[in-house]
Design a protein around this motif. Structure first.
Motif, PDB file in Angstrom:
ATOM      1  N   GLU A  32       4.186   5.522  -1.315  1.00  0.00           N
ATOM      2  CA  GLU A  32       3.804   5.973  -2.649  1.00  0.00           C
ATOM      3  C   GLU A  32       4.554   7.245  -3.030  1.00  0.00           C
ATOM      4  N   LYS A  33       5.080   7.267  -4.259  1.00  0.00           N
ATOM      5  CA  LYS A  33       5.782   8.449  -4.769  1.00  0.00           C
ATOM      6  C   LYS A  33       4.887   9.678  -4.709  1.00  0.00           C
ATOM      7  N   ALA A  34       3.641   9.534  -5.129  1.00  0.00           N
ATOM      8  CA  ALA A  34       2.728  10.680  -5.204  1.00  0.00           C
ATOM      9  C   ALA A  34       2.534  11.324  -3.840  1.00  0.00           C
ATOM     10  N   LEU A  35       2.426  10.533  -2.786  1.00  0.00           N
ATOM     11  CA  LEU A  35       2.234  11.087  -1.446  1.00  0.00           C
ATOM     12  C   LEU A  35       3.484  11.824  -0.979  1.00  0.00           C
ATOM     13  N   ALA A  36       4.643  11.227  -1.196  1.00  0.00           N
ATOM     14  CA  ALA A  36       5.893  11.891  -0.809  1.00  0.00           C
ATOM     15  C   ALA A  36       6.044  13.207  -1.565  1.00  0.00           C
ATOM     16  N   ARG A  37       5.704  13.207  -2.850  1.00  0.00           N
ATOM     17  CA  ARG A  37       5.797  14.424  -3.656  1.00  0.00           C
ATOM     18  C   ARG A  37       4.827  15.494  -3.156  1.00  0.00           C
ATOM     19  N   GLU A  38       3.604  15.118  -2.769  1.00  0.00           N
ATOM     20  CA  GLU A  38       2.629  16.084  -2.232  1.00  0.00           C
ATOM     21  C   GLU A  38       3.134  16.698  -0.931  1.00  0.00           C
ATOM     22  N   PHE A  39       3.741  15.875  -0.077  1.00  0.00           N
ATOM     23  CA  PHE A  39       4.330  16.386   1.160  1.00  0.00           C
ATOM     24  C   PHE A  39       5.411  17.414   0.848  1.00  0.00           C
ATOM     25  N   LEU A  40       6.312  17.066  -0.069  1.00  0.00           N
ATOM     26  CA  LEU A  40       7.426  17.959  -0.424  1.00  0.00           C
ATOM     27  C   LEU A  40       6.925  19.275  -1.014  1.00  0.00           C
ATOM     28  N   GLY A  92      -2.912   9.004  12.090  1.00  0.00           N
ATOM     29  CA  GLY A  92      -3.798   7.970  11.579  1.00  0.00           C
ATOM     30  C   GLY A  92      -3.233   7.266  10.353  1.00  0.00           C
ATOM     31  N   ASP A  93      -2.046   7.668   9.904  1.00  0.00           N
ATOM     32  CA  ASP A  93      -1.368   7.048   8.762  1.00  0.00           C
ATOM     33  C   ASP A  93      -0.005   6.581   9.267  1.00  0.00           C
ATOM     34  N   GLY A 115       7.515  -1.782  -5.223  1.00  0.00           N
ATOM     35  CA  GLY A 115       6.603  -1.050  -4.363  1.00  0.00           C
ATOM     36  C   GLY A 115       6.447  -1.751  -3.026  1.00  0.00           C
ATOM     37  N   GLU A 116       5.895  -1.029  -2.078  1.00  0.00           N
ATOM     38  CA  GLU A 116       5.574  -1.607  -0.774  1.00  0.00           C
ATOM     39  C   GLU A 116       4.318  -0.900  -0.287  1.00  0.00           C
ATOM     40  N   GLU A 117       3.420  -1.637   0.305  1.00  0.00           N
ATOM     41  CA  GLU A 117       2.134  -1.078   0.703  1.00  0.00           C
ATOM     42  C   GLU A 117       2.297   0.199   1.530  1.00  0.00           C
ATOM     43  N   GLY A 118       1.609   1.258   1.104  1.00  0.00           N
ATOM     44  CA  GLY A 118       1.612   2.523   1.829  1.00  0.00           C
ATOM     45  C   GLY A 118       2.703   3.499   1.422  1.00  0.00           C
ATOM     46  N   THR A 140      17.075  10.252  -6.447  1.00  0.00           N
ATOM     47  CA  THR A 140      17.428   8.875  -6.100  1.00  0.00           C
ATOM     48  C   THR A 140      18.660   8.497  -6.908  1.00  0.00           C
ATOM     49  N   LEU A 141      19.749   8.234  -6.218  1.00  0.00           N
ATOM     50  CA  LEU A 141      20.975   7.823  -6.886  1.00  0.00           C
ATOM     51  C   LEU A 141      20.971   6.329  -7.151  1.00  0.00           C
ATOM     52  N   SER A 142      20.369   5.571  -6.218  1.00  0.00           N
ATOM     53  CA  SER A 142      20.135   4.142  -6.427  1.00  0.00           C
ATOM     54  C   SER A 142      19.068   3.702  -5.443  1.00  0.00           C
ATOM     55  N   GLY A 143      18.433   2.598  -5.764  1.00  0.00           N
ATOM     56  CA  GLY A 143      17.417   2.077  -4.864  1.00  0.00           C
ATOM     57  C   GLY A 143      16.454   1.157  -5.572  1.00  0.00           C
ATOM     58  N   VAL A 144      16.041   0.132  -4.849  1.00  0.00           N
ATOM     59  CA  VAL A 144      15.122  -0.858  -5.386  1.00  0.00           C
ATOM     60  C   VAL A 144      13.797  -0.812  -4.626  1.00  0.00           C
ATOM     61  N   ASN A 145      13.859  -0.720  -3.314  1.00  0.00           N
ATOM     62  CA  ASN A 145      12.682  -0.838  -2.459  1.00  0.00           C
ATOM     63  C   ASN A 145      12.071   0.525  -2.156  1.00  0.00           C
ATOM     64  N   ALA A 146      10.754   0.656  -2.351  1.00  0.00           N
ATOM     65  CA  ALA A 146      10.038   1.921  -2.128  1.00  0.00           C
ATOM     66  C   ALA A 146      10.205   2.426  -0.702  1.00  0.00           C
ATOM     67  N   HIS A 147      10.087   1.534   0.279  1.00  0.00           N
ATOM     68  CA  HIS A 147      10.234   1.926   1.687  1.00  0.00           C
ATOM     69  C   HIS A 147      11.599   2.564   1.918  1.00  0.00           C
ATOM     70  N   HIS A 148      12.634   1.938   1.409  1.00  0.00           N
ATOM     71  CA  HIS A 148      13.990   2.425   1.644  1.00  0.00           C
ATOM     72  C   HIS A 148      14.241   3.765   0.957  1.00  0.00           C
ATOM     73  N   VAL A 149      13.767   3.921  -0.280  1.00  0.00           N
ATOM     74  CA  VAL A 149      13.974   5.178  -1.010  1.00  0.00           C
ATOM     75  C   VAL A 149      13.231   6.320  -0.329  1.00  0.00           C
ATOM     76  N   ILE A 150      11.975   6.103   0.021  1.00  0.00           N
ATOM     77  CA  ILE A 150      11.185   7.179   0.630  1.00  0.00           C
ATOM     78  C   ILE A 150      11.689   7.495   2.037  1.00  0.00           C
TER      79      ILE A 150
END
Length: 178
Positions: free
Chosen positions: A115-123, A23-24, A110-113, A138-148
């Motif tokens: 979120e650092k907090a959600l990825a951290r909770e999963f981990l 559902g997500d 950022g990009e909709e959906g 993260t060694l480098s990165g600009v876009n939230a989608h790409h980093v996550i």
């Protein structure tokens, strides 16, 4: 493996038909990448009240499922440096019996959906139930989608290495407390 609470109802089955229905859409996308790079098919079904609970409980349930399927002797360690467009993320895993997470997720856009907090909770959910140490940097990165997404791909590669059958117990103590 099934986990049912007042907040969620999550089922994770490794080596099963590849249906992922949470559902997500963001979590489904991340899990698809994770299982692909882990080299495993999986079925994930979930119902939830809040996204925070969903991401955490999927991580917990996946960790329990992985732990239940570990061979008697497994390689224990895995790592990956994963590029994705502007992102470059290092992921290292040690299935050692000691849960710990260091998640250095950084990005400028950022990009909709995503979120650092959600990825951290999963981990953290995964690390606690798998009893693993997980480092993400993260060694480098600009876009939230790409980093996550690079994080989940790298985690898939690292877990795929760590859970493979090994020839010996990977501990100088001669025992892993998993």
């Amino acid at each position: 493996m099934r986990r049912t609470t007042r907040e969620t109802d999550v089922t994770v089955e490794l080596n099963s038909t590849g249906e992922i229905e949470t559902g997500d859409r963001v979590l489904e996308h991340m899990l698809t990448a994770l299982f692909h790079y882990m080299g495993r098919s999986a079925r994930v079904k979930a119902e939830y009240d809040l996204r925070h609970h969903l991401w955490e409980d999927v991580g917990i349930t996946l960790g329990e499922e992985l732990r239940s399927k570990l061979p008697e002797r497994f390689r224990r360690f895995g790592s990956a440096i994963m590029p994705m467009d502007d992102a470059l993320v290092l992921v290292a895993v040690d299935i050692s019996g000691r849960p710990y997470v260091s998640a250095e997720l950084s990005f400028e856009e950022g990009e909709e959906g995503f979120e650092k907090a959600l990825a951290r909770e999963f981990l953290w959910g995964l690390a606690r139930s798998l009893r693993a140490t997980i480092h993400v940097k993260t060694l480098s990165g600009v876009n939230a989608h790409h980093v996550i997404e690079a994080t989940f791909k790298g985690l898939g590669v690292a877990l795929g290495q760590a859970i493979r059958e090994g020839e010996r117990v990977e501990s100088t103590k001669g025992l892993l407390e998993v």
